[in-house]
Write an enzyme that holds these catalytic residues in place. Structure first.
Site: not given
Length: 471
Positions: A83, A158, A182
């Site tokens: 990420k 996210s 997320s």
């Protein structure tokens, strides 16, 4: 180069077995995934920074080790994308922000280093909203990531880029992080698995405040077993983190007989507004639990005070960390970040103390609840994947949403309580949009959450439904 979908949709565990038994090389596995990225990523924008030469060096390292008679570890030769909130030494890490669009870290985050040391092959970074603010993955550096099951819809966030990369076969495992949902929301929106672990199960380092426990790093995969494989590596204590939990054995089989398990069931957590399509999609999960032999009770914990505790602690932390950036860079920061900073700068010392007390009271109520219920099974998201051009849902079933994260209370409340919780694929809506269910366990019972998730996964096999654009 045409992708080998026979490789890219294998489970991570199958790929490791193939590589360590010399049936396929790590370079062949990497090439298949790079080809899948070339084919699929332009349609969904999941991987935003690619590092193919770094990846080929790591894949060659894996093949050389096997030629010498040894495996590098549980993640031997597995391609992975991290990420874009995770620091990766020598690979651009933007945090989804214009302020950091040219930033290249000199040090890996701890979980990244652990994965590489265990044999993983880092091939790039996955998209995220700016500093992880929001459960819709878009930013002014890379744009929006699209849902692979319907590219007009959001993938959530996210950790949206990670979820899409998994769903489309671009990587077999991925990492993610979660403060208000997320890991779980994009997993539900993209038909993959996402685990937010117990506080301290996966240590965070380096961090600004190692006693701030709303955020968590966790694992994502297409199957529960593959998620457990990654947890074997990243879920180890370290003296660097004062909240580290003792080791847990994630190498055990996740399969177990769940008959007699006492499960609390709730479709709305006591009255949250929920899109009727979500209610309709997940309602059969109650009967599935009964079919599995669980004892199902219609109830849920008391989450009183969770909203206030989450809002105050999150906003205060954002104001401290990102406030100086706002002062220096102004409108280079996005709306969500600026909104959080403004809220945080209005927080008082009394507000912070009250939030800590509310959170403590909530935690103790959770201990009491899980003394009589082994798990809570509930919704992940209050809505189905929405328009990719909509920053956030402005209403749910007629109830207005007042800010960009209010629609994710079904996940954020679990974060405040510090509970292990996982989104596991369950079904699809009539228009073909994925809907997962959320499994919540007692503090520290991460492996139990995986076991119940595996039972649901095995009963539905929903995870095998891949997006058409990736095939």
């Amino acid at each position: 180069m045409s992708p080998d979908t026979g490789l890219v949709f294998r489970t991570a565990r199958e790929l490791v077995t193939l590589m360590v038994t010399r049936q396929v090389s790590a370079r062949e596995v990497l090439d298949a995934h790079l080809a899948q990225i070339e084919k699929t990523n332009p349609e969904v924008n999941a991987i935003v920074t690619l590092a193919p030469e770094r990846a080929r060096t790591l894949a060659e390292r894996a093949d050389t080790a096997i030629a010498r008679g040894r495996s590098l570890g549980p993640l031997h030769g597995l391609p992975v994308a991290h990420k874009d909130l995770a620091n990766t030494a020598g690979i651009r890490t933007t945090f989804g922000s214009l302020v950091y669009q040219a930033h290249v870290p000199v040090r890996d985050d701890l979980h990244v280093r652990r994965m590489v040391d265990a044999g993983a092959v880092t091939l790039g970074k996955t998209n995220t909203p700016e500093f992880g603010n929001g459960s819709q993955t878009f930013n002014r550096v890379f744009g929006a990531t699209r849902n692979p099951y319907d590219v007009t819809r959001t993938c959530g966030g996210s950790s949206g880029g990670a979820a899409v990369a998994l769903a489309t076969g671009m990587v077999p495992i991925a990492d993610g992080s979660d403060m208000g949902g997320s890991l779980r929301n994009p997993a539900s929106f993209c038909n993959v698995v996402g685990l937010r672990p117990s506080i301290g199960r996966v240590p965070l380092w380096p961090v600004t405040n190692d006693h701030f426990t709303l955020p968590a790093v966790g694992a994502m995969a297409r199957t529960v077993g593959d998620l457990a494989l990654q947890m074997r590596v990243i879920a180890q204590p370290t003296p660097r983190s004062p909240v580290s939990l003792p080791p847990a054995d994630f190498s055990r089989p996740v399969e177990r007989d769940v008959r007699g398990t006492r499960v609390a069931w709730s479709v709305d957590l006591g009255g949250l507004p929920v899109d009727p399509r979500v209610v309709h999609a997940m309602t059969p999960a109650r009967d599935l639990l009964l079919d599995l032999g669980c004892e199902v009770v219609d109830t849920c914990p008391d989450f009183d005070g969770a909203d206030e505790a989450f809002t105050v602690q999150r906003a205060s932390a954002q104001a401290y960390v990102y406030g100086p950036l706002l002062d220096e860079y102004g409108d280079q920061l996005g709306d969500n970040v600026r909104w959080e900073i403004a809220r945080g700068r209005a927080v008082t010392a009394i507000d912070l103390e009250r939030a800590a007390v509310l959170r403590t009271e909530l935690y103790n109520r959770m201990l009491d609840f899980f003394a009589t219920h082994q798990f809570l099974v509930t919704l992940v998201s209050q809505v189905v994947p929405f328009d990719v051009d909509l920053p956030y849902p402005t209403e749910i079933d007629g109830t207005p949403m007042t800010c960009y994260r209010e629609w994710m209370r079904s996940c954020a409340w679990m974060s405040v309580a510090g509970l292990p919780c996982m989104s596991v694929p369950f079904t699809f809506t009539p228009e073909g949009l994925p809907v997962g269910v959320q499994i919540v366990g007692a503090p520290g019972d991460d492996f139990g959450v995986l076991s119940l998730g595996h039972a649901i996964e095995a009963a539905t096999t929903t995870w095998r439904r891949h997006p058409a654009l990736a095939l």
